[in-house]
Design a protein around this motif. Sequence first.
Motif, PDB file in Angstrom:
ATOM      1  N   SER A   1       0.847  -1.200   0.000  1.00 33.61           N
ATOM      2  CA  SER A   1       0.000   0.000   0.000  1.00 33.61           C
ATOM      3  C   SER A   1       0.884   1.252   0.000  1.00 33.61           C
ATOM      4  N   HIS A   2       0.366   2.331  -0.587  1.00 33.80           N
ATOM      5  CA  HIS A   2       1.088   3.608  -0.561  1.00 33.80           C
ATOM      6  C   HIS A   2       0.772   4.400   0.704  1.00 33.80           C
TER       7      HIS A   2
ATOM      8  N   VAL B   1      -0.375   8.815   6.571  1.00 31.81           N
ATOM      9  CA  VAL B   1       0.302   9.482   5.446  1.00 31.81           C
ATOM     10  C   VAL B   1       0.222   8.619   4.180  1.00 31.81           C
ATOM     11  N   GLU B   2       0.494   9.266   3.020  1.00 30.97           N
ATOM     12  CA  GLU B   2       0.429   8.577   1.729  1.00 30.97           C
ATOM     13  C   GLU B   2       1.575   9.059   0.837  1.00 30.97           C
ATOM     14  N   ALA B   3       2.170   8.140   0.079  1.00 27.55           N
ATOM     15  CA  ALA B   3       3.297   8.481  -0.793  1.00 27.55           C
ATOM     16  C   ALA B   3       2.835   9.350  -1.960  1.00 27.55           C
ATOM     17  N   VAL B   4       3.622  10.393  -2.268  1.00 27.23           N
ATOM     18  CA  VAL B   4       3.369  11.229  -3.442  1.00 27.23           C
ATOM     19  C   VAL B   4       4.509  10.983  -4.425  1.00 27.23           C
ATOM     20  N   PHE B   5       4.189  10.408  -5.595  1.00 22.52           N
ATOM     21  CA  PHE B   5       5.206  10.088  -6.606  1.00 22.52           C
ATOM     22  C   PHE B   5       5.407  11.265  -7.554  1.00 22.52           C
ATOM     23  N   ARG B   6       6.595  11.334  -8.143  1.00 18.78           N
ATOM     24  CA  ARG B   6       6.847  12.301  -9.221  1.00 18.78           C
ATOM     25  C   ARG B   6       6.042  11.887 -10.447  1.00 18.78           C
ATOM     26  N   PRO B   7       5.801  12.828 -11.383  1.00 18.74           N
ATOM     27  CA  PRO B   7       5.147  12.440 -12.638  1.00 18.74           C
ATOM     28  C   PRO B   7       6.003  11.389 -13.359  1.00 18.74           C
TER      29      PRO B   7
END
Lengths: 155, 388
Positions: free
Chosen positions: A70-71, A131-137
């Motif tokens: 899970s992210h 919290v949740e992971a934020v990825f780059r485009p």
Amino acid sequence: MNEELLEIIIPLDLKYKWSAGPHLGAFLRGLKEEKIIANRCPVCARLQLPPTPACGRCHIGMGEDWVELSHQGSVISYSSVVDPMFDAGIGGMRPVPYTIAAIVLDGGPDVAFFHKLEENNPEKVKVGMRVEAVFRPPEERKALMEDIIHFRTIG
Amino acid sequence: MGERVGIIGMGQTEHRFIRPDINHEEMINDAVRLALEDADLTIKDIDTVIIDNMDLFEGHYLADGMVVDGAGMYMKPGLKMNTGGTSGGTAVATGWHHVASGIFETVLVIGWQKQDASPSIAALATAREPLYDRGIAAGAVGIFASMGLSYMQETGCREEHAALARVIMADNARRNPYAHLKLDLTVEDVLKSRVLVWPVRLLHMSPTSCGACAMILSNEKRARKAARPPVWIRDLETVHREVSVFRGGCVEPQPAISAIEVAASKLYKRNGITRPARDIDVWELYTPSSWALFPWMELFSICDKGEAWRLVEKEAIRIEGEIPIEPSGGVVSTNPIGASGVIRVAETALQLRGEAGERQVTKKAETGIATAWGAGSWIVMFYLSKHS
């Protein structure tokens, strides 16, 4: 005898090449595809993050049981970096302040995933925070840990 | 258990931020001469030499080859150890194994660090997996910051308590002629020093020191004839944590048992130590930050979980207290890293000899615990006694 003390400055500027290997490599390639990948021990079923060649506890080869995590997760520990910190990865000082956190991902192993938080105010960070992971485009991802920008607060 | 192992000689240099007056072989030689003098031996009496430092901190590889003469290793067997923060502990443990095995009668152990050679924090920053957590980790300071924050959230401990722990260690250091930082501090001084990684302030962290410490270990036959009363290393334990804990910021999974707890419970059980606070008279814990003292005290079962800050508040850990911890001033006062683990054992032995001068603990000191802690939550711990 001459009492002058001699001290000589010697610069040392070296480049290193580092092999990721198939296990950490699978994790890094996963990041490029917006996945956080662990592997599972065939004996104790404990997840390893990052994926490892051998379970530290059972010392058995881990095989090919890859698991996508899970992210989202919970902060179990954190700290706020205020004083500029040397970064051996870039060979210079890192911009401050930033918040680092040990995060246990939902359904993941009990060992922490260590990353930055978007929230830079330590007063607003609490143990147990979601919290949740934020990825780059996709086009900016390089199969590196930095493909995750940070973890943002949710809920 | 093999041969009994006694400490029969010790010597340490002064410890300072910079030693431009001396190179590292000369610094080592000073400590070795002091240890031999203390034991009333010559280098001819030494069968093997174990040395340790953290190479990268001095910016060059193969320190071993460069210090042979000063260390007294010429034509002798010996090993070089390097296990990060635990290096000094590992060197003493290696010396112990050499004697306990019955193969060597007398072993010289030398730890040193000359931290004026390079920016140590840059060397320390390479201790992480470059492709995983190197870009995030905040060095040792970050680890202690996480410890401090969690500890405050889980207990009633406040910043003032960590500051008081630092003040007590400074008070102890001023009574130790070998200590590096001999600061006259108040709680307010600590609380006013600048934040590195919240809640760790500059004064909460160990200094970068130059210094060396040498120790001579021998078997019982030799120790019984020693010039000074021998102090016995009755037992030791080394425990390593798995890699994923290190890569997870050295944050222990919850619920979990830490390496320190495992090492301590094994060692206590083997030696019939049921109440460590009562059974152990003096503690030299490897505490690189005053914030680490609270979890250390609890993991070594000196007190119950969540209670360490109360013992600090009562100042029970002082030299005159019921549970003296870091009478030397500890690692936060003096940290020539490769020597620090050796110094913990040497300072404990000095207490058990009753020769610690102004820093001698008030209570009768017959048993002691010395430890080293470092990378990846590794632990080395020693149980010392006046009695074999």
